[in-house]
Design a protein around this motif. Structure first.
Motif, PDB file in Angstrom:
ATOM      1  N   VAL A  88       3.638 -12.987   9.138  1.00 42.24           N
ATOM      2  CA  VAL A  88       4.581 -13.802   9.902  1.00 42.24           C
ATOM      3  C   VAL A  88       4.845 -15.071   9.095  1.00 42.24           C
ATOM      4  N   LYS A  89       6.105 -15.380   8.885  1.00 39.98           N
ATOM      5  CA  LYS A  89       6.475 -16.598   8.158  1.00 39.98           C
ATOM      6  C   LYS A  89       6.923 -17.630   9.177  1.00 39.98           C
ATOM      7  N   TYR A  90       6.563 -18.885   8.947  1.00 41.42           N
ATOM      8  CA  TYR A  90       6.904 -19.920   9.910  1.00 41.42           C
ATOM      9  C   TYR A  90       7.149 -21.250   9.212  1.00 41.42           C
ATOM     10  N   SER A  91       7.844 -22.119   9.908  1.00 42.30           N
ATOM     11  CA  SER A  91       8.121 -23.460   9.440  1.00 42.30           C
ATOM     12  C   SER A  91       7.905 -24.414  10.617  1.00 42.30           C
ATOM     13  N   VAL A  92       7.290 -25.561  10.355  1.00 42.05           N
ATOM     14  CA  VAL A  92       6.925 -26.507  11.416  1.00 42.05           C
ATOM     15  C   VAL A  92       7.717 -27.801  11.246  1.00 42.05           C
ATOM     16  N   TYR A  93       8.272 -28.281  12.352  1.00 45.15           N
ATOM     17  CA  TYR A  93       8.953 -29.571  12.387  1.00 45.15           C
ATOM     18  C   TYR A  93       8.335 -30.436  13.467  1.00 45.15           C
ATOM     19  N   LYS A  94       8.113 -31.716  13.133  1.00 42.97           N
ATOM     20  CA  LYS A  94       7.591 -32.662  14.115  1.00 42.97           C
ATOM     21  C   LYS A  94       8.771 -33.269  14.851  1.00 42.97           C
ATOM     22  N   VAL A  95       8.789 -33.096  16.177  1.00 44.71           N
ATOM     23  CA  VAL A  95       9.893 -33.578  17.000  1.00 44.71           C
ATOM     24  C   VAL A  95       9.603 -34.978  17.520  1.00 44.71           C
ATOM     25  N   GLY A  96       8.411 -35.177  17.993  1.00 37.82           N
ATOM     26  CA  GLY A  96       8.026 -36.478  18.551  1.00 37.82           C
ATOM     27  C   GLY A  96       6.527 -36.659  18.394  1.00 37.82           C
ATOM     28  N   LYS A  97       6.010 -37.629  19.121  1.00 39.20           N
ATOM     29  CA  LYS A  97       4.574 -37.897  19.032  1.00 39.20           C
ATOM     30  C   LYS A  97       3.810 -36.755  19.703  1.00 39.20           C
ATOM     31  N   GLY A  98       3.118 -35.967  18.907  1.00 39.04           N
ATOM     32  CA  GLY A  98       2.325 -34.856  19.422  1.00 39.04           C
ATOM     33  C   GLY A  98       3.146 -33.641  19.827  1.00 39.04           C
ATOM     34  N   LYS A  99       4.434 -33.593  19.470  1.00 40.79           N
ATOM     35  CA  LYS A  99       5.286 -32.451  19.822  1.00 40.79           C
ATOM     36  C   LYS A  99       5.855 -31.845  18.551  1.00 40.79           C
ATOM     37  N   TYR A 100       5.774 -30.525  18.470  1.00 42.12           N
ATOM     38  CA  TYR A 100       6.223 -29.806  17.288  1.00 42.12           C
ATOM     39  C   TYR A 100       7.118 -28.637  17.682  1.00 42.12           C
ATOM     40  N   GLN A 101       8.014 -28.275  16.774  1.00 35.61           N
ATOM     41  CA  GLN A 101       8.808 -27.064  16.914  1.00 35.61           C
ATOM     42  C   GLN A 101       8.417 -26.142  15.770  1.00 35.61           C
ATOM     43  N   VAL A 102       8.105 -24.905  16.107  1.00 38.23           N
ATOM     44  CA  VAL A 102       7.711 -23.929  15.110  1.00 38.23           C
ATOM     45  C   VAL A 102       8.738 -22.808  15.113  1.00 38.23           C
ATOM     46  N   PHE A 103       9.315 -22.526  13.939  1.00 33.60           N
ATOM     47  CA  PHE A 103      10.287 -21.447  13.778  1.00 33.60           C
ATOM     48  C   PHE A 103       9.592 -20.275  13.108  1.00 33.60           C
ATOM     49  N   PHE A 104       9.776 -19.067  13.674  1.00 37.02           N
ATOM     50  CA  PHE A 104       9.070 -17.879  13.206  1.00 37.02           C
ATOM     51  C   PHE A 104      10.026 -16.800  12.748  1.00 37.02           C
ATOM     52  N   LYS A 105       9.518 -15.969  11.844  1.00 35.88           N
ATOM     53  CA  LYS A 105      10.190 -14.752  11.442  1.00 35.88           C
ATOM     54  C   LYS A 105       9.115 -13.768  11.012  1.00 35.88           C
ATOM     55  N   ALA A 106       9.232 -12.514  11.433  1.00 37.33           N
ATOM     56  CA  ALA A 106       8.251 -11.487  11.074  1.00 37.33           C
ATOM     57  C   ALA A 106       8.998 -10.217  10.680  1.00 37.33           C
ATOM     58  N   PRO A 107       8.338  -9.345   9.890  1.00 39.78           N
ATOM     59  CA  PRO A 107       9.004  -8.105   9.488  1.00 39.78           C
ATOM     60  C   PRO A 107       9.279  -7.172  10.657  1.00 39.78           C
ATOM     61  N   SER A 108       8.482  -7.259  11.709  1.00 35.40           N
ATOM     62  CA  SER A 108       8.710  -6.412  12.879  1.00 35.40           C
ATOM     63  C   SER A 108       8.298  -7.166  14.142  1.00 35.40           C
TER      64      SER A 108
END
Length: 158
Positions: A88-108
């Motif tokens: 699973v490949k992912y990328s993390v972005y910090k949105v605010g204090k203690g809040k994150y958005q994680v974007f995912f992609k997987a082969p299946s």
């Protein structure tokens, strides 16, 4: 057993007027360089896809649908090992204090659900695990209130 030895045997033909240690060393080093080049060529022809943390540009360039998850737990390191196992490949972005958005992609879809199930199971096990300090306190109380028979008994053995 004999077949394994035969499969691992390498024939190296070195031609020279006088056979010496230097000649053997140069022949072996040229052979190893050739094997390294062949291995590098294979890896260039067929790149291996691994899971884990990647940039957002790499994630968007790949085929498949991109999923997003909002989390407030900063311990993403625990998920990284599981993501690599399930590719699973992912990328993390910090949105605010203690809040994150994680974007995912997987082969299946199965790989993505398996990774999320394993991660959530580990988090639940960690949350339900009693702390070591509480266990230590319980054992201290048990030792304080333990009944110890301190009378000495002498028995004769015959």
């Amino acid at each position: 057993m004999q077949e394994e030895v035969e499969n691992r045997t390498v024939s190296l033909i070195i031609s020279g007027s006088k056979f010496s240690g230097r000649l053997l060393k140069s022949g072996i080093s040229k052979y190893l360089a050739h094997r390294k080049e062949v291995k590098a060529q294979k890896s260039r022809d067929h790149p291996v896809e691994h899971g884990g943390r990647v940039s957002m540009a790499e994630l968007q360039a790949q085929k498949g649908d991109l999923r997003r998850l909002d989390i407030s737990d900063p311990s993403i390191k625990e998920f990284e090992r599981i993501a690599r196992q399930h590719e699973v490949k992912y990328s993390v972005y910090k949105v605010g204090k203690g809040k994150y958005q994680v974007f995912f992609k997987a082969p299946s879809e199965e790989a993505m659900t398996a990774a999320f199930e394993k991660y959530s199971q580990k988090k639940l096990e960690k949350a339900n695990r009693p702390s070591v300090l509480k266990k230590l306190g319980q054992f201290k109380e048990m030792v304080k209130h333990a009944v110890v028979d301190r009378t000495k008994r002498k028995e004769l053995e015959r």
